[in-house]
Motif scaffolding. Structure first.
Motif, short mmCIF file in Angstrom:
data_model
loop_
_atom_site.label_atom_id
_atom_site.label_comp_id
_atom_site.label_asym_id
_atom_site.label_seq_id
_atom_site.Cartn_x
_atom_site.Cartn_y
_atom_site.Cartn_z
N LEU A 27 0.83 -1.20 0.00
CA LEU A 27 0.00 0.00 0.00
C LEU A 27 0.87 1.26 0.00
CD1 LEU A 27 -2.84 1.22 0.08
CD2 LEU A 27 -2.76 1.02 2.56
N ALA A 28 1.96 1.25 0.76
CA ALA A 28 2.87 2.40 0.77
C ALA A 28 3.43 2.63 -0.64
CB ALA A 28 4.00 2.17 1.77
N TRP A 29 3.80 1.54 -1.31
CA TRP A 29 4.28 1.66 -2.69
C TRP A 29 3.19 2.25 -3.58
CZ3 TRP A 29 2.36 -1.40 -6.84
CH2 TRP A 29 2.99 -1.15 -8.06
N TRP A 30 1.97 1.72 -3.47
CA TRP A 30 0.86 2.21 -4.28
C TRP A 30 0.63 3.70 -4.06
CZ3 TRP A 30 -1.97 0.12 -8.13
CH2 TRP A 30 -3.11 0.82 -8.53
N LEU A 31 0.61 4.10 -2.79
CA LEU A 31 0.36 5.50 -2.45
C LEU A 31 1.39 6.44 -3.07
CD1 LEU A 31 -0.61 5.09 1.30
CD2 LEU A 31 -2.13 5.82 -0.56
N ILE A 32 2.63 5.99 -3.16
CA ILE A 32 3.71 6.82 -3.69
C ILE A 32 3.79 6.72 -5.21
CG2 ILE A 32 6.22 7.13 -3.73
CD1 ILE A 32 6.20 6.07 -0.80
N ALA A 33 3.73 5.50 -5.73
CA ALA A 33 3.98 5.26 -7.15
C ALA A 33 2.79 5.58 -8.05
CB ALA A 33 4.42 3.81 -7.38
N PHE A 34 1.59 5.62 -7.51
CA PHE A 34 0.41 5.82 -8.34
C PHE A 34 -0.35 7.11 -7.99
CE2 PHE A 34 1.40 1.47 -9.15
CZ PHE A 34 1.01 1.27 -10.46
N LYS A 35 0.30 8.00 -7.23
CA LYS A 35 -0.34 9.28 -6.94
C LYS A 35 -0.75 9.93 -8.25
CE LYS A 35 2.87 11.35 -4.62
NZ LYS A 35 3.64 12.30 -3.80
N PRO A 36 -1.96 10.46 -8.33
CA PRO A 36 -2.38 11.12 -9.57
C PRO A 36 -1.45 12.26 -9.99
CG PRO A 36 -4.27 10.70 -8.17
CD PRO A 36 -3.06 10.36 -7.35
N GLU A 37 -0.87 12.93 -9.03
CA GLU A 37 0.08 14.00 -9.34
C GLU A 37 1.33 13.79 -8.49
OE1 GLU A 37 -1.47 17.95 -9.17
OE2 GLU A 37 -3.42 17.32 -9.94
N GLY A 38 2.48 13.85 -9.13
CA GLY A 38 3.74 13.74 -8.40
C GLY A 38 4.12 12.32 -8.02
N ALA A 39 3.73 11.34 -8.82
CA ALA A 39 4.07 9.95 -8.53
C ALA A 39 5.58 9.76 -8.53
CB ALA A 39 3.42 9.03 -9.56
N VAL A 40 6.04 8.90 -7.64
CA VAL A 40 7.47 8.58 -7.54
C VAL A 40 7.67 7.21 -8.19
CG1 VAL A 40 9.40 8.20 -5.96
CG2 VAL A 40 7.63 9.88 -5.39
N LYS A 41 8.36 7.21 -9.31
CA LYS A 41 8.50 5.98 -10.11
C LYS A 41 9.86 5.33 -9.90
CE LYS A 41 4.53 6.34 -12.21
NZ LYS A 41 3.49 5.38 -12.03
N GLY A 165 -9.10 5.63 -9.86
CA GLY A 165 -8.26 4.44 -9.99
C GLY A 165 -7.28 4.32 -8.83
N TYR A 166 -6.77 5.44 -8.38
CA TYR A 166 -5.85 5.48 -7.24
C TYR A 166 -6.52 4.92 -6.00
CZ TYR A 166 -2.47 7.79 -4.04
OH TYR A 166 -1.53 8.09 -3.09
N VAL A 167 -7.74 5.35 -5.74
CA VAL A 167 -8.50 4.86 -4.59
C VAL A 167 -8.89 3.40 -4.80
CG1 VAL A 167 -10.65 5.14 -3.27
CG2 VAL A 167 -9.34 7.16 -3.99
#
Length: 191
Positions: A27-41, A165-167
């Protein structure tokens, strides 16, 4: 932590906590990597999948070991659960890919695998006397509902905008974590 329980029950309860931990990292990965704006890839967020994978693997090993109750009264044959899981995965894979044209991702395997793991664990907890028949069936019904909700999220994901989709992607992870903790609490609270 679970010293008052037999080894098999301790293994399953430990496995539940490990799987809940797996969900936290995923979930932590999802929250960071799939943020609609500012995703960390990339590996700036992807490293979170390493502990998620390791905790998930350890959880499966613990739950499967603990639920190995051959020769004891069980709700259903363990082999039937495994065969049913394989059949369910193949049917859902074909239906989602061929009929619904949904891109196949590992999440389908994880959803079906988790449901199979729950059936295996509840069977073990029943055989060890940790659950009555009614309690075991109630937990299985809740697990099936959680798996169905997760499958719906899986099927809807690519048809949603980025925020929805993020949610949507968080829901299965939250359901699994809550379910694993709820099973653990239900066994501990019964003592």
């Amino acid at each position: 932590m679970f010293s008052q329980y037999d080894l098999q029950t301790r293994q399953m309860l430990t496995g539940n906590l490990l799987l809940a931990g797996c969900c936290v990292f995923y979930l932590a990965w999802w929250l960071i990597a799939f943020k609609p704006e500012g995703a960390v890839k990339g590996m700036k967020s992807g490293w979170l999948l390493i502990p998620a994978f390791l905790l998930g693997l350890a959880a499966v090993v613990q739950i499967v070991r603990g639920s190995n109750v051959d020769g004891q009264a069980a709700l259903y044959p363990r082999a039937a659960v495994l065969i049913g899981g394989v059949i369910a995965y193949i049917v859902l894979l074909a239906a989602s890919a061929l009929l619904l044209k949904r891109q196949v991702t590992t999440e389908l395997f994880l959803i079906v695998g988790w449901a199979v793991l729950m059936f295996v664990e509840v069977n073990g907890l029943f055989a060890l006397g940790q659950y009555s028949r009614a309690a075991a069936i109630a937990v299985l019904v809740i697990a099936v509902i959680a798996a169905i909700i997760s499958l719906i999220c899986y099927l809807l994901y690519y048809n949603l905008d980025s925020v929805k989709g993020y949610v949507d992607g968080m829901i299965p992870l939250l359901l699994v974590a809550v379910m694993m903790l709820a099973v653990t609490v239900s066994v501990v609270a019964a003592k």
